[in-house]
Write a protein that holds these residues in place. Structure first.
Motif, PDB file in Angstrom:
ATOM      1  N   TRP A  37      -0.999  -7.624   5.973  1.00 60.87           N
ATOM      2  CA  TRP A  37       0.476  -7.081   5.328  1.00 60.87           C
ATOM      3  C   TRP A  37       1.734  -7.600   6.013  1.00 60.87           C
ATOM      4  O   TRP A  37       2.532  -8.228   5.053  1.00 60.87           O
ATOM      5  N   PRO A  38       2.028  -7.825   7.190  1.00 61.89           N
ATOM      6  CA  PRO A  38       3.082  -8.456   7.541  1.00 61.89           C
ATOM      7  C   PRO A  38       3.475  -9.940   6.969  1.00 61.89           C
ATOM      8  O   PRO A  38       4.477 -10.089   6.752  1.00 61.89           O
ATOM      9  N   ARG A  39       2.446 -10.586   7.241  1.00 61.09           N
ATOM     10  CA  ARG A  39       2.576 -12.126   6.696  1.00 61.09           C
ATOM     11  C   ARG A  39       2.634 -12.144   5.293  1.00 61.09           C
ATOM     12  O   ARG A  39       3.412 -12.735   4.740  1.00 61.09           O
ATOM     13  N   LYS A  63       3.870  -9.682   2.994  1.00 60.04           N
ATOM     14  CA  LYS A  63       5.262  -9.302   2.905  1.00 60.04           C
ATOM     15  C   LYS A  63       6.241 -10.474   3.031  1.00 60.04           C
ATOM     16  O   LYS A  63       7.099 -10.679   2.172  1.00 60.04           O
ATOM     17  N   ARG A  64       6.147 -11.178   4.305  1.00 58.48           N
ATOM     18  CA  ARG A  64       7.367 -11.733   4.272  1.00 58.48           C
ATOM     19  C   ARG A  64       6.944 -13.203   3.553  1.00 58.48           C
ATOM     20  O   ARG A  64       8.175 -13.788   3.410  1.00 58.48           O
ATOM     21  N   GLU A  81      -6.083 -10.689  11.075  1.00 60.98           N
ATOM     22  CA  GLU A  81      -4.527 -11.588  10.776  1.00 60.98           C
ATOM     23  C   GLU A  81      -5.228 -12.820  10.235  1.00 60.98           C
ATOM     24  O   GLU A  81      -5.963 -13.699  10.961  1.00 60.98           O
TER      25      GLU A  81
END
Length: 259
Positions: free
Chosen positions: A71-73, A75-76, A170
């Motif tokens: 999710w973090p990557r 989204k970025r 990840e």
């Protein structure tokens, strides 16, 4: 007299031919403008079976998910598709930039520079989009680990297990190819990354790259599976999903049903 009539007839035929050519050029120009135009418009309503990530419930599902390593990557590096048929291109650039495979970042305009022999062209994708196999081949040109799975050659259980394993890590990603109609959405075939999995509700978060139409949505895994099990009219095969990762994090491909 006959020569005069013949001359008039030829002149009329010439005018008719010119008008026909002008009409054809006008239609072709209009079609090119339509496919090249950046997609836009009013957001469409969601079916009750889908949960928007932007809703309180959608945010709560993400907060309590234990399988959201991507999710973090995602989204970025998220970008909406820049053209009507570029869902596969946008999804590819998102995961490739999340993997940091090239510098500078890959854009939807530079994506086809690494196309290579045996893969589809910019113009083909512009007018007709891409199939699951074509998506996998384009991604394989980036020197990364790519595996594609047809839904009708696997099972719902295999997909769920694979997704849960990928989404807890990840820099390993899933991109799904599905029929919008099966999700009660407007459109035909579509491609987008999966950003998370919620075990208790058995839902997956589809990060829809057509953000002008739909927000990211939580979808029941079984419902998404059925949407992938539909037949792509171009390939005459079912849709499915693509596993993308750096080679050291590759997941071994399981034998598929029917082989």
């Amino acid at each position: 007299m006959k020569a005069k009539k013949k001359s008039v007839l030829l002149r009329l035929l010439g005018i008719a031919l010119s008008l026909f050519v002008l009409f054809g050029l006008s239609v072709a120009g209009g079609l090119l403008w339509w496919v090249m135009k950046k997609p836009g418009g009013t957001a469409l309503p969601l079916d009750a079976a889908l949960i928007s990530l932007e809703s309180p419930r959608g945010k709560a599902l993400l907060a309590s998910s234990t399988a959201k390593g991507d999710w973090p990557r995602l989204k970025r590096h998220f970008v909406p598709q820049s053209k009507r048929s570029f869902c596969g291109v946008a999804s590819s650039t998102i995961v490739l930039n999340a993997l940091a495979v090239r510098s500078p970042k890959i854009t939807q305009e530079t994506f086809f520079q690494q196309r290579g022999k045996g893969t589809v062209s910019f113009w083909k994708v512009l007018f007709t989009g891409m199939t699951l196999e074509q998506l996998a081949k384009l991604l394989q040109r980036q020197n990364i680990q790519v595996k594609h799975f047809h839904a009708d050659r696997s099972t719902l259980k295999d997909f769920r297990t694979h997704a849960r394993k990928v989404l807890t890590k990840e820099r390993v990603f899933l991109v799904v190819n599905y029929a919008r109609k099966a999700l009660k959405q407007v459109g035909v075939g579509h491609i987008s990354p999966i950003a998370a999995y919620h075990k208790k509700s058995d839902k997956m978060l589809v990060l829809d790259v057509a953000s002008h139409k739909y927000p990211p949505v939580w979808v029941d895994t079984k419902m998404l599976w059925k949407a992938m099990a539909t037949v792509d009219k171009e390939s005459k095969r079912s849709r499915g999903w693509v596993h993308v990762g750096v080679k050291s994090l590759a997941i071994r491909k399981r034998p598929q049903k029917g082989r």
